[in-house]
Design a protein around this motif. Structure first.
Motif, mmCIF file in Angstrom:
data_model
loop_
_atom_site.group_PDB
_atom_site.id
_atom_site.type_symbol
_atom_site.label_atom_id
_atom_site.label_comp_id
_atom_site.label_asym_id
_atom_site.label_seq_id
_atom_site.Cartn_x
_atom_site.Cartn_y
_atom_site.Cartn_z
ATOM 1 N N GLY A 79 0.847 -1.183 0.000
ATOM 2 C CA GLY A 79 0.000 0.000 0.000
ATOM 3 C C GLY A 79 0.883 1.234 0.000
ATOM 4 N N ASP A 80 0.264 2.394 0.143
ATOM 5 C CA ASP A 80 1.018 3.644 0.067
ATOM 6 C C ASP A 80 1.971 3.845 1.232
ATOM 7 N N GLY A 140 2.134 -7.875 7.900
ATOM 8 C CA GLY A 140 2.887 -7.596 9.122
ATOM 9 C C GLY A 140 4.096 -6.743 8.788
ATOM 10 N N PHE A 141 4.723 -7.055 7.666
ATOM 11 C CA PHE A 141 5.886 -6.285 7.238
ATOM 12 C C PHE A 141 5.487 -4.964 6.557
ATOM 13 N N LEU A 142 4.672 -5.064 5.516
ATOM 14 C CA LEU A 142 4.411 -3.894 4.669
ATOM 15 C C LEU A 142 3.566 -2.814 5.340
ATOM 16 N N SER A 143 2.640 -3.231 6.156
ATOM 17 C CA SER A 143 1.707 -2.249 6.692
ATOM 18 C C SER A 143 1.833 -2.066 8.208
ATOM 19 N N GLN A 144 1.850 -3.174 8.948
ATOM 20 C CA GLN A 144 1.863 -3.017 10.400
ATOM 21 C C GLN A 144 3.204 -2.520 10.919
ATOM 22 N N LEU A 145 4.294 -3.095 10.424
ATOM 23 C CA LEU A 145 5.612 -2.622 10.856
ATOM 24 C C LEU A 145 5.785 -1.137 10.529
ATOM 25 N N THR A 146 5.343 -0.722 9.341
ATOM 26 C CA THR A 146 5.505 0.680 8.959
ATOM 27 C C THR A 146 4.708 1.603 9.890
ATOM 28 N N HIS A 201 -8.391 -7.899 0.921
ATOM 29 C CA HIS A 201 -7.765 -6.748 1.589
ATOM 30 C C HIS A 201 -7.393 -5.702 0.543
ATOM 31 N N PRO A 202 -8.215 -4.657 0.451
ATOM 32 C CA PRO A 202 -7.866 -3.553 -0.451
ATOM 33 C C PRO A 202 -6.730 -2.742 0.172
ATOM 34 N N MET A 203 -5.596 -2.678 -0.519
ATOM 35 C CA MET A 203 -4.440 -1.959 0.043
ATOM 36 C C MET A 203 -4.552 -0.470 -0.277
ATOM 37 N N ALA A 204 -5.609 0.100 0.230
ATOM 38 C CA ALA A 204 -5.844 1.521 0.018
ATOM 39 C C ALA A 204 -6.383 2.065 1.323
#
Lengths: 284, 284
Positions: free
Chosen positions: A213-214, B186-192, B122-125
């Motif tokens: 995602g973004d 977990g990596f791309l969204s939650q960790l960030t 899961h829409p990654m928006a």
């Protein structure tokens, strides 16, 4: 006021030096440049970014500058001044765009001939691309510009340096001592670059881009990084940067421990603090 | 193909639910909604986002849905289905927008009446703002959409779910198992999000915004965070998230040790890896 009759020398026509040249020439100043490659000079001349330029050390050209802006790697800047600082005329004001200050300000000031003044500045603008081909004065709009005077600087030079920032179109011009600047930048800029790099190196899944995602894109935009420039900047500010990494790592640990111990309240409190503090960045 | 005669129920008209409703109504589907507040229904009706809506559990309305999209907090989704899942008609396909999958997919599937199918998506928006007032179907353009089937899902439901993503305008539709999805996220969204929060909590200087550049702004855009939603998502994926925080922390430590030992080559190598990997995100 910097009168339109003032002659401005840019040393180093990269992304930032090129953008300075473009803006100042467009606004009617006589801008000339010294840079490493002839192809850069050619590009700048073709695009009307400078009046003239050279890849040689031209003592006469240096001696004509009323204002000089250095946009070089820190160690190149110091070497350059060691060899050529003597050519500046009395009354010339020298400034820069360097991302660290303590490591260069005193050094540069010690290399100046009588009557020449160096006043540090840090334009908080940049891109994850490099070179004059990517330069664009638009990047200064809405951006911050920090002047970093020390006790050797005169009010006249400080004002001239701030005026340069205003002419270039920066939205906020502020003043910080070299020490405060380096602490601020260790946190705001260097730590964020370390984080972006660590995010990319800790996962080698080549499919990530299909799922992202973004937020991940935003956090890693600066992960495209010039390793020569940034490793030099990191090393020149390493004591501060190391302490910032530790402070940040401590907060991340706190969040992790809250998860491990099902301490949802601590987690939520951190998020509330985060939300409240981030809101300050939206006001401006 | 999802024929235009299909009736679509949206449960939860927030940022995402509202954006789904807006897009699907505009494209000619009959969209109805169940949500908590009457003011949200009023807003959606005034803005032509839905054909009808209610804050009550309307068994008849639920029974009319050919497709239902749940845009609720995970625990609310599960509670809702426990109470009302029985009202869905045979042949209905249920999907969602939930940010974690393992914690909900099996549970939801166990609550379904005969002939009703749940397929996760899961829409990654998203945005750092919430609520139907901020909903906007534009946010799906260029974004990723992940369908997360398990062994219980039929090809028909998987295809319908993907088609929904295409209709909504997502650029890339892909498929991941719930397990792989949760690791990826977990990596791309939650960790960030953890990083953004830790960046804000580790420094209380109120003047930061006067000096910052774009990189810090970009890294902390998501630091404006809904603490109820995100703490719930974190806890539901905590084993994975904890391991991702550790992996990331390890790389940051490596960078710090390189600075402490003047090991510039390690630092540069990490930056080269970072630059090369980040370039993959620009191709698309």
């Amino acid at each position: 006021m910097i009168e339109k009759t003032k002659k401005i020398l840019i040393v180093g026509l990269g992304l930032l030096g090129g953008s300075y040249a473009q803006s100042l020439t467009r606004q009617g100043y006589e801008v000339f440049a010294i840079t490493r490659k002839q192809s850069t000079i050619d590009y700048a001349l073709e695009h009307g970014m400078i009046a003239r330029g050279t890849t040689e050390i031209d003592a006469r050209m240096i001696g004509q500058a009323d204002i000089a802006v250095f946009a070089l790697y820190p160690h190149v800047f110091i070497e350059w001044m060691e060899k050529n600082g003597k050519y500046f005329k009395k009354g010339a004001i020298i400034t820069d765009v360097t991302g660290v200050k303590c490591a260069i300000v005193d050094k540069i000031q010690s290399l100046l001939p009588e009557g020449v003044e160096f006043i540090g500045a840090h334009p908080m603008a940049g891109k994850e691309v490099y070179g004059i081909e990517n330069s664009n004065e638009e990047m200064f709009k809405g951006a911050n510009y920090i002047v970093t005077p020390n006790e050797k600087n005169t009010p006249h030079a400080i004002e001239t340096c701030k005026e340069l920032g205003r002419i270039l179109g920066f939205a906020n011009i502020s003043e910080l001592s070299p020490q405060k600047h380096d602490r601020m930048i260790g946190f705001l800029s260097q730590l964020t670059h370390c984080i972006a790099v660590a995010l990319m190196t800790c996962n080698d899944d080549v499919n990530l881009c299909k799922y992202t995602g973004d937020s991940f894109r935003d956090l890693t935009r600066i992960a495209r990084i010039n390793e020569d420039m940034w490793s030099e900047l990191f090393m020149l500010n390493k004591d501060i940067l190391i302490s910032e990494i530790k402070a940040f790592g401590g907060e991340l640990e706190k969040l992790r421990r809250a998860m491990e111990t099902d301490d949802v309240e601590t987690m939520k409190n951190m998020m509330r603090t985060s939300t409240a503090r981030r809101a300050m960045f939206d006001k401006k």
